[in-house]
Design a protein around this motif. Structure first.
Motif, PDB file in Angstrom:
ATOM      1  N   PRO A 121       0.804  -1.236   0.000  1.00 14.83           N
ATOM      2  CA  PRO A 121       0.000   0.000   0.000  1.00 14.83           C
ATOM      3  C   PRO A 121       0.831   1.277   0.000  1.00 14.83           C
ATOM      4  CG  PRO A 121      -0.930  -1.592   1.524  1.00 14.83           C
ATOM      5  CD  PRO A 121       0.397  -2.131   1.108  1.00 14.83           C
ATOM      6  N   SER A 122       1.868   1.351   0.845  1.00 13.41           N
ATOM      7  CA  SER A 122       2.686   2.565   0.895  1.00 13.41           C
ATOM      8  C   SER A 122       3.479   2.740  -0.388  1.00 13.41           C
ATOM      9  CB  SER A 122       3.621   2.535   2.108  1.00 13.41           C
ATOM     10  OG  SER A 122       4.426   1.370   2.104  1.00 13.41           O
ATOM     11  N   SER A 123       3.904   1.640  -0.997  1.00 14.78           N
ATOM     12  CA  SER A 123       4.623   1.732  -2.274  1.00 14.78           C
ATOM     13  C   SER A 123       3.695   2.195  -3.388  1.00 14.78           C
ATOM     14  CB  SER A 123       5.239   0.377  -2.629  1.00 14.78           C
ATOM     15  OG  SER A 123       6.184  -0.014  -1.656  1.00 14.78           O
ATOM     16  N   PHE A 124       2.456   1.729  -3.354  1.00 15.74           N
ATOM     17  CA  PHE A 124       1.461   2.154  -4.337  1.00 15.74           C
ATOM     18  C   PHE A 124       1.217   3.658  -4.229  1.00 15.74           C
ATOM     19  CE2 PHE A 124      -3.231   2.623  -5.233  1.00 15.74           C
ATOM     20  CZ  PHE A 124      -3.108   2.617  -6.613  1.00 15.74           C
ATOM     21  N   MET A 125       1.102   4.153  -3.009  1.00 16.16           N
ATOM     22  CA  MET A 125       0.908   5.592  -2.813  1.00 16.16           C
ATOM     23  C   MET A 125       2.130   6.371  -3.298  1.00 16.16           C
ATOM     24  SD  MET A 125      -2.088   5.971  -1.800  1.00 16.16           S
ATOM     25  CE  MET A 125      -1.925   7.745  -1.575  1.00 16.16           C
ATOM     26  N   VAL A 184       4.078   5.508  -5.775  1.00 18.59           N
ATOM     27  CA  VAL A 184       4.002   5.518  -7.233  1.00 18.59           C
ATOM     28  C   VAL A 184       2.995   6.559  -7.717  1.00 18.59           C
ATOM     29  CG1 VAL A 184       3.330   4.171  -9.267  1.00 18.59           C
ATOM     30  CG2 VAL A 184       4.746   3.121  -7.485  1.00 18.59           C
ATOM     31  N   LEU A 185       1.851   6.660  -7.027  1.00 24.41           N
ATOM     32  CA  LEU A 185       0.824   7.623  -7.433  1.00 24.41           C
ATOM     33  C   LEU A 185       1.307   9.065  -7.303  1.00 24.41           C
ATOM     34  CD1 LEU A 185      -2.515   6.178  -5.984  1.00 24.41           C
ATOM     35  CD2 LEU A 185      -1.532   5.908  -8.272  1.00 24.41           C
ATOM     36  N   LYS A 186       2.244   9.318  -6.416  1.00 19.49           N
ATOM     37  CA  LYS A 186       2.742  10.677  -6.201  1.00 19.49           C
ATOM     38  C   LYS A 186       3.798  11.093  -7.225  1.00 19.49           C
ATOM     39  CE  LYS A 186       1.930  10.540  -1.205  1.00 19.49           C
ATOM     40  NZ  LYS A 186       2.577  10.524   0.136  1.00 19.49           N
ATOM     41  N   GLN A 187       4.267  10.132  -8.021  1.00 21.48           N
ATOM     42  CA  GLN A 187       5.322  10.444  -8.979  1.00 21.48           C
ATOM     43  C   GLN A 187       4.774  11.259 -10.154  1.00 21.48           C
ATOM     44  OE1 GLN A 187       8.561   9.778  -8.101  1.00 21.48           O
ATOM     45  NE2 GLN A 187       7.336   9.293  -6.277  1.00 21.48           N
ATOM     46  N   PRO A 188       5.515  12.269 -10.610  1.00 21.52           N
ATOM     47  CA  PRO A 188       5.052  13.121 -11.721  1.00 21.52           C
ATOM     48  C   PRO A 188       4.681  12.339 -12.971  1.00 21.52           C
ATOM     49  CG  PRO A 188       6.955  14.098 -10.646  1.00 21.52           C
ATOM     50  CD  PRO A 188       6.802  12.737 -10.052  1.00 21.52           C
ATOM     51  N   LEU A 189       5.449  11.301 -13.291  1.00 23.52           N
ATOM     52  CA  LEU A 189       5.156  10.518 -14.493  1.00 23.52           C
ATOM     53  C   LEU A 189       3.797   9.839 -14.386  1.00 23.52           C
ATOM     54  CD1 LEU A 189       5.994   9.389 -17.216  1.00 23.52           C
ATOM     55  CD2 LEU A 189       7.137   7.504 -16.011  1.00 23.52           C
ATOM     56  N   THR A 190       3.503   9.264 -13.228  1.00 28.49           N
ATOM     57  CA  THR A 190       2.212   8.601 -13.033  1.00 28.49           C
ATOM     58  C   THR A 190       1.069   9.598 -13.164  1.00 28.49           C
ATOM     59  OG1 THR A 190       3.279   7.061 -11.492  1.00 28.49           O
ATOM     60  CG2 THR A 190       0.871   7.141 -11.469  1.00 28.49           C
ATOM     61  N   GLN A 191       1.221  10.744 -12.528  1.00 28.72           N
ATOM     62  CA  GLN A 191       0.170  11.760 -12.579  1.00 28.72           C
ATOM     63  C   GLN A 191      -0.016  12.310 -13.986  1.00 28.72           C
ATOM     64  OE1 GLN A 191       1.106  14.658  -9.557  1.00 28.72           O
ATOM     65  NE2 GLN A 191       0.922  13.179  -7.880  1.00 28.72           N
ATOM     66  N   MET A 192       1.093  12.459 -14.720  1.00 30.91           N
ATOM     67  CA  MET A 192       1.011  12.955 -16.092  1.00 30.91           C
ATOM     68  C   MET A 192       0.269  11.958 -16.991  1.00 30.91           C
ATOM     69  SD  MET A 192       4.064  14.006 -18.726  1.00 30.91           S
ATOM     70  CE  MET A 192       4.561  12.280 -18.934  1.00 30.91           C
ATOM     71  N   VAL A 193       0.620  10.675 -16.878  1.00 27.77           N
ATOM     72  CA  VAL A 193      -0.047   9.648 -17.690  1.00 27.77           C
ATOM     73  C   VAL A 193      -1.533   9.589 -17.364  1.00 27.77           C
ATOM     74  CG1 VAL A 193      -0.222   7.164 -18.115  1.00 27.77           C
ATOM     75  CG2 VAL A 193       2.025   8.257 -17.989  1.00 27.77           C
ATOM     76  N   LEU A 194      -1.859   9.648 -16.082  1.00 23.88           N
ATOM     77  CA  LEU A 194      -3.255   9.600 -15.673  1.00 23.88           C
ATOM     78  C   LEU A 194      -4.027  10.800 -16.200  1.00 23.88           C
ATOM     79  CD1 LEU A 194      -5.386   8.061 -14.043  1.00 23.88           C
ATOM     80  CD2 LEU A 194      -4.637   9.320 -12.015  1.00 23.88           C
ATOM     81  N   MET A 195      -3.433  11.973 -16.110  1.00 27.68           N
ATOM     82  CA  MET A 195      -4.093  13.187 -16.575  1.00 27.68           C
ATOM     83  C   MET A 195      -4.274  13.173 -18.100  1.00 27.68           C
ATOM     84  SD  MET A 195      -5.553  16.004 -15.800  1.00 27.68           S
ATOM     85  CE  MET A 195      -5.038  16.232 -14.087  1.00 27.68           C
ATOM     86  N   CYS A 196      -3.229  12.766 -18.822  1.00 24.74           N
ATOM     87  CA  CYS A 196      -3.325  12.718 -20.285  1.00 24.74           C
ATOM     88  C   CYS A 196      -4.371  11.708 -20.730  1.00 24.74           C
ATOM     89  CB  CYS A 196      -1.970  12.360 -20.885  1.00 24.74           C
ATOM     90  SG  CYS A 196      -0.740  13.671 -20.744  1.00 24.74           S
ATOM     91  N   LEU A 197      -4.401  10.572 -20.067  1.00 25.38           N
ATOM     92  CA  LEU A 197      -5.394   9.546 -20.400  1.00 25.38           C
ATOM     93  C   LEU A 197      -6.804  10.071 -20.176  1.00 25.38           C
ATOM     94  CD1 LEU A 197      -6.050   6.550 -21.081  1.00 25.38           C
ATOM     95  CD2 LEU A 197      -5.879   6.077 -18.623  1.00 25.38           C
ATOM     96  N   VAL A 222       2.679  -2.941  -8.798  1.00 23.04           N
ATOM     97  CA  VAL A 222       3.423  -2.845  -7.533  1.00 23.04           C
ATOM     98  C   VAL A 222       3.444  -4.209  -6.845  1.00 23.04           C
ATOM     99  CG1 VAL A 222       3.476  -1.801  -5.235  1.00 23.04           C
ATOM    100  CG2 VAL A 222       2.960  -0.392  -7.235  1.00 23.04           C
ATOM    101  N   VAL A 223       2.291  -4.886  -6.822  1.00 21.52           N
ATOM    102  CA  VAL A 223       2.224  -6.226  -6.232  1.00 21.52           C
ATOM    103  C   VAL A 223       3.186  -7.170  -6.945  1.00 21.52           C
ATOM    104  CG1 VAL A 223       0.752  -8.249  -5.882  1.00 21.52           C
ATOM    105  CG2 VAL A 223      -0.144  -5.962  -5.418  1.00 21.52           C
ATOM    106  N   SER A 269      14.212   0.428   2.495  1.00 22.75           N
ATOM    107  CA  SER A 269      13.629   1.291   1.462  1.00 22.75           C
ATOM    108  C   SER A 269      12.944   2.497   2.082  1.00 22.75           C
ATOM    109  CB  SER A 269      12.605   0.510   0.628  1.00 22.75           C
ATOM    110  OG  SER A 269      11.438   0.266   1.378  1.00 22.75           O
ATOM    111  N   MET A 270      12.645   3.479   1.245  1.00 21.49           N
ATOM    112  CA  MET A 270      12.064   4.723   1.743  1.00 21.49           C
ATOM    113  C   MET A 270      10.638   4.516   2.246  1.00 21.49           C
ATOM    114  SD  MET A 270      11.271   4.386  -1.541  1.00 21.49           S
ATOM    115  CE  MET A 270       9.869   4.655  -2.622  1.00 21.49           C
ATOM    116  N   VAL A 271       9.981   3.403   1.867  1.00 22.66           N
ATOM    117  CA  VAL A 271       8.614   3.175   2.334  1.00 22.66           C
ATOM    118  C   VAL A 271       8.585   2.458   3.680  1.00 22.66           C
ATOM    119  CG1 VAL A 271       7.712   3.111  -0.015  1.00 22.66           C
ATOM    120  CG2 VAL A 271       8.374   0.970   1.097  1.00 22.66           C
ATOM    121  N   GLN A 272       9.729   1.940   4.143  1.00 28.07           N
ATOM    122  CA  GLN A 272       9.780   1.219   5.409  1.00 28.07           C
ATOM    123  C   GLN A 272      10.109   2.188   6.542  1.00 28.07           C
ATOM    124  OE1 GLN A 272      12.311  -1.877   3.214  1.00 28.07           O
ATOM    125  NE2 GLN A 272      11.436  -3.104   4.855  1.00 28.07           N
ATOM    126  N   THR A 273       9.183   3.078   6.811  1.00 32.97           N
ATOM    127  CA  THR A 273       9.426   4.156   7.776  1.00 32.97           C
ATOM    128  C   THR A 273       9.587   3.641   9.207  1.00 32.97           C
ATOM    129  OG1 THR A 273       7.026   4.507   7.887  1.00 32.97           O
ATOM    130  CG2 THR A 273       8.278   5.899   6.371  1.00 32.97           C
TER     131      THR A 273
END
Length: 224
Positions: A30-34, A36-49, A78-79, A175-179
């Protein structure tokens, strides 16, 4: 409070250790998925789509459906990445713990027991990236038994093992998600010495960062 026993790994622990490791790694999906969603590339692809389908279909339904499918696909990706890492870990050492850790010099694998049940594990072996140091690996504790000091006890076991053998430091990677892990290691005296992106194309695109920690110990190096 139940008594925590840290002991060396035995072959009959194998299945339980693999289960603890697999469950622990899967918790980070779940934290890794979040992330990924915050990355500019993901947001750009989602917005363009969304915008492209909105413009071509003149309807909200198709863009919303497409965005939903895109998010579902992203989560499945991610899974898949975590499952691939787990499978790689099992093949590389967790399916042959005795061979990798118990039969090699300056290596060991421990489990934590409470009331006869294995609830955590940790290992260490000579660090490939930092010759002359040991590396802490495969730290994991069952979710149901966290907050009881088990992870701290496992960390201390690795520290004592390293010091007894005269090595100057312990290193580890997380990793950065293992806070929670980061907080534990910093509490145990580890210092973050660098951050770097996994050298795979997918990891670079998604900016998936690893952290290297180091714990310096008293002594002047490895004994003969």
């Amino acid at each position: 409070m139940a008594s925590i026993q840290i002991r060396k790994y035995r072959d009959e622990d194998a299945e339980t250790v693999r289960e603890i490791f697999t469950d622990g790694m899967s918790e980070h999906v779940p934290s890794s998925f979040m992330h990924v969603l915050k990355q500019p590339l993901t947001q750009m692809v989602l917005m363009c789509l969304f915008c492209a389908l909105m413009a071509s279909s003149k309807s909200f339904l198709l863009p919303i459906l497409a965005a939903t499918l895109f998010l579902a696909g992203t989560r499945q990706f991610v899974v898949y990445m975590f499952n691939r890492y787990i499978d790689t870990s099992l093949r590389s050492d967790l399916n042959k713990i005795s061979e990798v850790y118990m039969q090699q010099k300056d290596s060991c694998f421990w489990v934590a027991e409470i009331d006869g049940r294995v609830v955590g594990c940790v290992a260490c072996l000579p660090a490939v990236s930092t010759p002359g140091c040991l590396e802490l690996k495969r730290m994991s504790v069952r979710r149901s038994h966290r907050g009881m000091g088990i992870a701290k006890a496992l960390c201390k076991t690795v520290t004592d093992f390293t010091r007894d053998r005269g090595f100057p430091a312990v290193i580890l990677y997380t990793s950065m998600v293992q806070t929670d892990a980061q907080k534990l290691y910093e509490h145990m005296g580890y210092t973050k010495i660098r951050e770097f992106v996994i050298p795979e194309l997918t990891a670079k695109i998604l900016n998936f960062t690893l952290l290297e920690y180091r714990l310096d110990l008293q002594g002047d190096g490895k004994k003969d």
